[in-house]
Design a protein around this motif. Structure first.
Motif, PDB file in Angstrom:
ATOM      1  N   ASN A 276       2.663   7.443   0.232  1.00 18.45           N
ATOM      2  CA  ASN A 276       1.317   6.862   0.213  1.00 18.45           C
ATOM      3  C   ASN A 276       1.359   5.345   0.028  1.00 18.45           C
ATOM      4  O   ASN A 276       0.549   4.618   0.622  1.00 18.45           O
ATOM      5  N   LYS A 277       2.299   4.861  -0.783  1.00 15.89           N
ATOM      6  CA  LYS A 277       2.411   3.416  -0.977  1.00 15.89           C
ATOM      7  C   LYS A 277       2.837   2.735   0.320  1.00 15.89           C
ATOM      8  O   LYS A 277       2.271   1.710   0.714  1.00 15.89           O
ATOM      9  N   LEU A 278       3.823   3.309   1.007  1.00 18.80           N
ATOM     10  CA  LEU A 278       4.267   2.753   2.286  1.00 18.80           C
ATOM     11  C   LEU A 278       3.149   2.822   3.323  1.00 18.80           C
ATOM     12  O   LEU A 278       2.955   1.887   4.101  1.00 18.80           O
ATOM     13  N   ASN A 279       2.410   3.925   3.319  1.00 22.75           N
ATOM     14  CA  ASN A 279       1.299   4.070   4.263  1.00 22.75           C
ATOM     15  C   ASN A 279       0.268   2.960   4.054  1.00 22.75           C
ATOM     16  O   ASN A 279      -0.198   2.336   5.020  1.00 22.75           O
ATOM     17  N   THR A 280      -0.061   2.710   2.807  1.00 23.01           N
ATOM     18  CA  THR A 280      -1.042   1.666   2.495  1.00 23.01           C
ATOM     19  C   THR A 280      -0.565   0.297   2.962  1.00 23.01           C
ATOM     20  O   THR A 280      -1.309  -0.459   3.597  1.00 23.01           O
ATOM     21  N   GLU A 281       0.703  -0.025   2.677  1.00 23.88           N
ATOM     22  CA  GLU A 281       1.232  -1.342   3.016  1.00 23.88           C
ATOM     23  C   GLU A 281       1.403  -1.532   4.520  1.00 23.88           C
ATOM     24  O   GLU A 281       1.128  -2.617   5.061  1.00 23.88           O
ATOM     25  N   ILE A 282       1.844  -0.479   5.224  1.00 23.41           N
ATOM     26  CA  ILE A 282       2.027  -0.597   6.678  1.00 23.41           C
ATOM     27  C   ILE A 282       0.679  -0.696   7.376  1.00 23.41           C
ATOM     28  O   ILE A 282       0.502  -1.492   8.304  1.00 23.41           O
ATOM     29  N   ASN A 283      -0.293   0.090   6.934  1.00 22.75           N
ATOM     30  CA  ASN A 283      -1.637  -0.018   7.506  1.00 22.75           C
ATOM     31  C   ASN A 283      -2.201  -1.419   7.305  1.00 22.75           C
ATOM     32  O   ASN A 283      -2.830  -1.988   8.215  1.00 22.75           O
ATOM     33  N   ALA A 284      -1.967  -1.984   6.128  1.00 21.42           N
ATOM     34  CA  ALA A 284      -2.450  -3.345   5.856  1.00 21.42           C
ATOM     35  C   ALA A 284      -1.780  -4.347   6.791  1.00 21.42           C
ATOM     36  O   ALA A 284      -2.432  -5.269   7.301  1.00 21.42           O
ATOM     37  N   ALA A 285      -0.485  -4.159   7.033  1.00 20.22           N
ATOM     38  CA  ALA A 285       0.228  -5.058   7.950  1.00 20.22           C
ATOM     39  C   ALA A 285      -0.319  -4.937   9.369  1.00 20.22           C
ATOM     40  O   ALA A 285      -0.521  -5.938  10.061  1.00 20.22           O
ATOM     41  N   LEU A 286      -0.572  -3.709   9.806  1.00 18.69           N
ATOM     42  CA  LEU A 286      -1.057  -3.491  11.168  1.00 18.69           C
ATOM     43  C   LEU A 286      -2.452  -4.065  11.401  1.00 18.69           C
ATOM     44  O   LEU A 286      -2.830  -4.324  12.549  1.00 18.69           O
ATOM     45  N   LYS A 287      -3.196  -4.283  10.338  1.00 21.14           N
ATOM     46  CA  LYS A 287      -4.549  -4.837  10.470  1.00 21.14           C
ATOM     47  C   LYS A 287      -4.557  -6.361  10.519  1.00 21.14           C
ATOM     48  O   LYS A 287      -5.590  -6.958  10.833  1.00 21.14           O
ATOM     49  N   GLN A 288      -3.427  -6.981  10.219  1.00 23.80           N
ATOM     50  CA  GLN A 288      -3.387  -8.444  10.224  1.00 23.80           C
ATOM     51  C   GLN A 288      -3.490  -8.964  11.658  1.00 23.80           C
ATOM     52  O   GLN A 288      -2.759  -8.511  12.546  1.00 23.80           O
ATOM     53  N   PRO A 289      -4.378  -9.920  11.917  1.00 25.49           N
ATOM     54  CA  PRO A 289      -4.572 -10.424  13.279  1.00 25.49           C
ATOM     55  C   PRO A 289      -3.289 -10.929  13.932  1.00 25.49           C
ATOM     56  O   PRO A 289      -3.061 -10.688  15.125  1.00 25.49           O
TER      57      PRO A 289
END
Length: 333
Positions: A276-289
């Motif tokens: 879940n921690k990795l999921n949160t961080e990777i999703n956040a990275a993928l949202k960066q413009p």
């Protein structure tokens, strides 16, 4: 005496308020490990050579993970054996969150092509996040007089001896897309396997093959330069990078939908808190413009979502490609 047992014993002897306070801090070793994770470098296994779609994603996302998690993230390319070498290494890695991997389209195909993989696409892994879809483009040698998919099918039926189609070898998304095209269209094809896009492109550009259904990330520069003609996109929706090229479905191939997709996985048994921690961080990275811009420039369509959503994608892919392999009569090795 374990801390959880100690808290239960003290709960009987101490005032209720103090007992509740002790119970609140009585966390399990797994929870403690997840809370402190990561404390050392993380490796991302890429079961493919540098420069391809999943390698690009691993490097772009890995850089952002290193920043957000405060630990180095190392990309470890392990190509070979139709991507099975690196995937097997991931399956057998210690499930502690320090070795994760990213896979592409062959991950859900190889189950049907090889008898002794040593791993299972579902049982051997924990999905982390669905990262990407890469459309495939029908790239045609320019001297072939076909500007649409129906015209290409007609030309191939009229010229079966010249209908040489490049693929990227056994189990690749390119091979499966070509097999699906043969099944849906009835076009005759002489399949010519290559060891990846870089090996296949020179023969297509020289006319030694006439069609290559390749990833948009690998083929888009050749299309834009006019070295090949893009007659169709493989996915149900048009590609963001080539919006003027119609899909195969738009041109009459009902139900045709092929791409190479994938995401991050961890070995089975990796604690859910770490997933879940990795999921949160990777999703956040993928949202960066900046991340999205870099990936989309490479023909990669960014996804995201929960581990459960990625698990559903894997199941749908297994169903689709299992049917193609069976109907094409492909026998596992």
């Amino acid at each position: 005496m374990q801390i959880t047992t100690l808290a239960k014993v003290l709960a009987k002897a101490l005032p209720k308020t103090l007992a509740l306070s002790l119970a609140a801090v009585a966390i399990t070793p797994t929870q403690a490990s997840a809370q402190s994770y990561p404390t050392r470098p993380i490796s991302i296994i890429v079961p493919a050579p540098p420069g391809g779609g999943i390698d690009i994603i691993a490097r772009v996302v890995g850089e952002k993970l290193s920043q957000s998690l405060g630990q180095p993230v190392i990309v470890d390319n392990r190509p070979g054996a139709s991507n099975n070498l690196g995937t097997a290494l991931l399956a057998n890695a210690k499930p502690d969150g320090y070795t994760i991997g990213i896979v592409g389209g062959s991950h859900n195909i190889n189950k049907y092509l090889f008898k002794n993989l040593g791993w299972d696409p579902q049982k051997s892994f924990e999905p982390i996040v669905y990262t990407h879809e890469i459309p495939l483009v029908f790239a045609v040698y320019p001297k072939v007089p076909a500007k649409t998919l129906p015209e290409l099918v007609s030309w191939m039926k009229a010229n079966p001896d010249e209908a040489k189609v490049a693929t990227s070898g056994r189990g690749s998304a390119q091979e499966m897309a070509a097999e699906m095209f043969r099944m849906v269209s009835g076009a005759p094809m002489l399949m010519i396997p290559y060891k990846g896009s870089s090996a296949a492109h020179p023969d297509l550009l020289a006319g030694r093959t006439v069609l290559y259904i390749d990833t948009l990330s690998a083929m888009q520069e050749q299309v834009k330069a006019g070295n090949v003609r893009a007659v169709a996109i493989s996915t149900a929706k048009r590609a963001q990078a080539l919006p003027d090229v119609p899909t195969a479905q738009e041109q009459g191939l009902a139900g045709y939908d092929a791409n190479t997709n994938g995401g991050f996985l961890a070995p089975a048994g990796t604690p859910k808190e770490i997933i879940n921690k990795l999921n949160t961080e990777i999703n956040a990275a993928l949202k960066q413009p900046a991340v999205r811009a870099k990936l989309e420039a490479a023909g990669i369509e960014v996804q995201g979502g929960t581990p459960q959503q990625y698990a559903a994608v894997i199941q749908a892919d297994l169903t689709k490609w299992g049917k193609v392999v069976k109907e094409a009569g492909i026998q596992p090795e």
